[in-house]
Write a protein that holds these residues in place. Structure first.
Motif, PDB file in Angstrom:
ATOM      1  N   LEU A 126       6.471  -4.833   6.707  1.00  0.00           N
ATOM      2  CA  LEU A 126       7.621  -4.119   6.181  1.00  0.00           C
ATOM      3  C   LEU A 126       7.206  -2.734   5.694  1.00  0.00           C
ATOM      4  CD1 LEU A 126      10.623  -4.131   5.254  1.00  0.00           C
ATOM      5  CD2 LEU A 126       9.796  -5.046   3.069  1.00  0.00           C
ATOM      6  N   VAL A 127       7.939  -1.739   6.161  1.00  0.00           N
ATOM      7  CA  VAL A 127       7.754  -0.355   5.741  1.00  0.00           C
ATOM      8  C   VAL A 127       8.913   0.002   4.815  1.00  0.00           C
ATOM      9  CG1 VAL A 127       7.708   2.049   6.529  1.00  0.00           C
ATOM     10  CG2 VAL A 127       6.639   0.254   7.916  1.00  0.00           C
ATOM     11  N   VAL A 128       8.608   0.640   3.704  1.00  0.00           N
ATOM     12  CA  VAL A 128       9.638   1.168   2.817  1.00  0.00           C
ATOM     13  C   VAL A 128       9.463   2.678   2.780  1.00  0.00           C
ATOM     14  CG1 VAL A 128      10.601   1.180   0.486  1.00  0.00           C
ATOM     15  CG2 VAL A 128       9.654  -0.945   1.437  1.00  0.00           C
ATOM     16  N   GLU A 129      10.497   3.378   3.211  1.00  0.00           N
ATOM     17  CA  GLU A 129      10.474   4.838   3.255  1.00  0.00           C
ATOM     18  C   GLU A 129      11.471   5.390   2.251  1.00  0.00           C
ATOM     19  OE1 GLU A 129       8.758   7.127   6.016  1.00  0.00           O
ATOM     20  OE2 GLU A 129       7.547   5.489   5.204  1.00  0.00           O
ATOM     21  N   LEU A 130      11.069   6.421   1.533  1.00  0.00           N
ATOM     22  CA  LEU A 130      11.951   7.098   0.602  1.00  0.00           C
ATOM     23  C   LEU A 130      12.301   8.458   1.186  1.00  0.00           C
ATOM     24  CD1 LEU A 130      10.298   6.264  -2.831  1.00  0.00           C
ATOM     25  CD2 LEU A 130      11.887   4.922  -1.445  1.00  0.00           C
ATOM     26  N   ASP A 131      13.588   8.760   1.175  1.00  0.00           N
ATOM     27  CA  ASP A 131      14.062   9.990   1.783  1.00  0.00           C
ATOM     28  C   ASP A 131      14.664  10.905   0.740  1.00  0.00           C
ATOM     29  OD1 ASP A 131      13.361   8.941   4.259  1.00  0.00           O
ATOM     30  OD2 ASP A 131      15.358   8.131   4.626  1.00  0.00           O
ATOM     31  N   GLY A 132      14.318  12.175   0.864  1.00  0.00           N
ATOM     32  CA  GLY A 132      14.905  13.206   0.015  1.00  0.00           C
ATOM     33  C   GLY A 132      15.638  14.198   0.899  1.00  0.00           C
ATOM     34  N   TYR A 182       1.959   8.133  11.998  1.00  0.00           N
ATOM     35  CA  TYR A 182       2.660   8.373  10.743  1.00  0.00           C
ATOM     36  C   TYR A 182       1.820   7.981   9.536  1.00  0.00           C
ATOM     37  CZ  TYR A 182       6.487   8.302  14.086  1.00  0.00           C
ATOM     38  OH  TYR A 182       7.281   8.545  15.162  1.00  0.00           O
ATOM     39  N   ILE A 183       2.274   8.466   8.385  1.00  0.00           N
ATOM     40  CA  ILE A 183       1.776   7.987   7.102  1.00  0.00           C
ATOM     41  C   ILE A 183       3.000   7.431   6.395  1.00  0.00           C
ATOM     42  CG2 ILE A 183       0.702   8.577   4.904  1.00  0.00           C
ATOM     43  CD1 ILE A 183      -0.804  10.809   6.403  1.00  0.00           C
ATOM     44  N   LEU A 184       2.968   6.142   6.116  1.00  0.00           N
ATOM     45  CA  LEU A 184       4.123   5.425   5.574  1.00  0.00           C
ATOM     46  C   LEU A 184       4.151   5.544   4.053  1.00  0.00           C
ATOM     47  CD1 LEU A 184       3.545   2.184   7.659  1.00  0.00           C
ATOM     48  CD2 LEU A 184       4.824   4.234   8.330  1.00  0.00           C
ATOM     49  N   ASP A 185       5.345   5.676   3.491  1.00  0.00           N
ATOM     50  CA  ASP A 185       5.450   5.751   2.032  1.00  0.00           C
ATOM     51  C   ASP A 185       4.891   4.481   1.401  1.00  0.00           C
ATOM     52  OD1 ASP A 185       6.601   8.284   2.143  1.00  0.00           O
ATOM     53  OD2 ASP A 185       8.649   7.523   2.021  1.00  0.00           O
ATOM     54  N   PHE A 186       5.381   3.316   1.849  1.00  0.00           N
ATOM     55  CA  PHE A 186       4.900   2.027   1.344  1.00  0.00           C
ATOM     56  C   PHE A 186       4.861   1.037   2.498  1.00  0.00           C
ATOM     57  CE2 PHE A 186       7.104   4.155  -2.095  1.00  0.00           C
ATOM     58  CZ  PHE A 186       6.159   4.125  -3.101  1.00  0.00           C
ATOM     59  N   TYR A 187       3.851   0.154   2.474  1.00  0.00           N
ATOM     60  CA  TYR A 187       3.714  -0.820   3.557  1.00  0.00           C
ATOM     61  C   TYR A 187       3.233  -2.145   2.990  1.00  0.00           C
ATOM     62  CZ  TYR A 187       2.154  -3.081   7.839  1.00  0.00           C
ATOM     63  OH  TYR A 187       1.981  -3.962   8.880  1.00  0.00           O
ATOM     64  N   ARG A 231       0.872  -1.173   0.000  1.00  0.00           N
ATOM     65  CA  ARG A 231       0.000   0.000   0.000  1.00  0.00           C
ATOM     66  C   ARG A 231       0.908   1.223   0.000  1.00  0.00           C
ATOM     67  NH1 ARG A 231      -2.524  -2.711   4.798  1.00  0.00           N
ATOM     68  NH2 ARG A 231      -4.070  -4.089   3.904  1.00  0.00           N
ATOM     69  N   ARG A 232       0.463   2.276  -0.643  1.00  0.00           N
ATOM     70  CA  ARG A 232       1.267   3.503  -0.602  1.00  0.00           C
ATOM     71  C   ARG A 232       0.559   4.550   0.237  1.00  0.00           C
ATOM     72  NH1 ARG A 232       0.480   7.321  -5.620  1.00  0.00           N
ATOM     73  NH2 ARG A 232      -1.635   6.766  -6.167  1.00  0.00           N
TER      74      ARG A 232
END
Length: 126
Positions: free
Chosen positions: A64-70, A53-58, A45-46
């Motif tokens: 598993l959480v996938v977070e993208l950082d800028g 929190y609101i997770l980038d992808f789950y 899920r995005r």
């Protein structure tokens, strides 16, 4: 059948919708590969709400959480967020936006590897 999740506040749902509508190039690229179970059937899920929190992808199956950082992210804030999420029993993978855009296949391979390890672990090693 009763829901096992508490209802989310309306503002939380709205913020997740806004984030989906304003995705970065890296988020759009990764979502293109994760959506609809394209990564060996794993459902992601995005902009998934997991208060506070609101997770980038789950991926629920792998927890598993996938977070993208800028450049807008600070290491201290990210570390605190990661610790808080891990305390909820999920694992957090972090990638830089430019890493997703320049090294998409290795990023997907790492997500897949970790997700599959987590699925096996959560199923009791079957």
């Amino acid at each position: 059948m009763p829901s096992r999740h508490k209802p989310l506040p309306a503002w939380h749902k709205q913020r997740a919708r806004e984030l989906r509508a304003t995705a970065t190039d890296a988020e759009s690229t990764l979502w293109h590969h994760l959506r609809s179970g394209q990564l060996d059937g794993l459902k992601f899920r995005r902009q998934h709400p997991m208060p506070p929190y609101i997770l980038d992808f789950y991926c629920e199956a792998a927890r598993l959480v996938v977070e993208l950082d800028g450049s807008q992210h600070g290491e201290e804030v990210d570390a605190e967020r990661t610790l808080s999420l891990e305390a909820q029993g999920v694992m957090v993978l972090r990638f830089w936006n430019d890493q997703v855009l320049r090294e998409t296949v290795p990023v997907l391979e790492e997500i897949y590897r970790v997700a599959m390890e987590r699925v096996v672990l959560l199923q009791g090693g079957r």
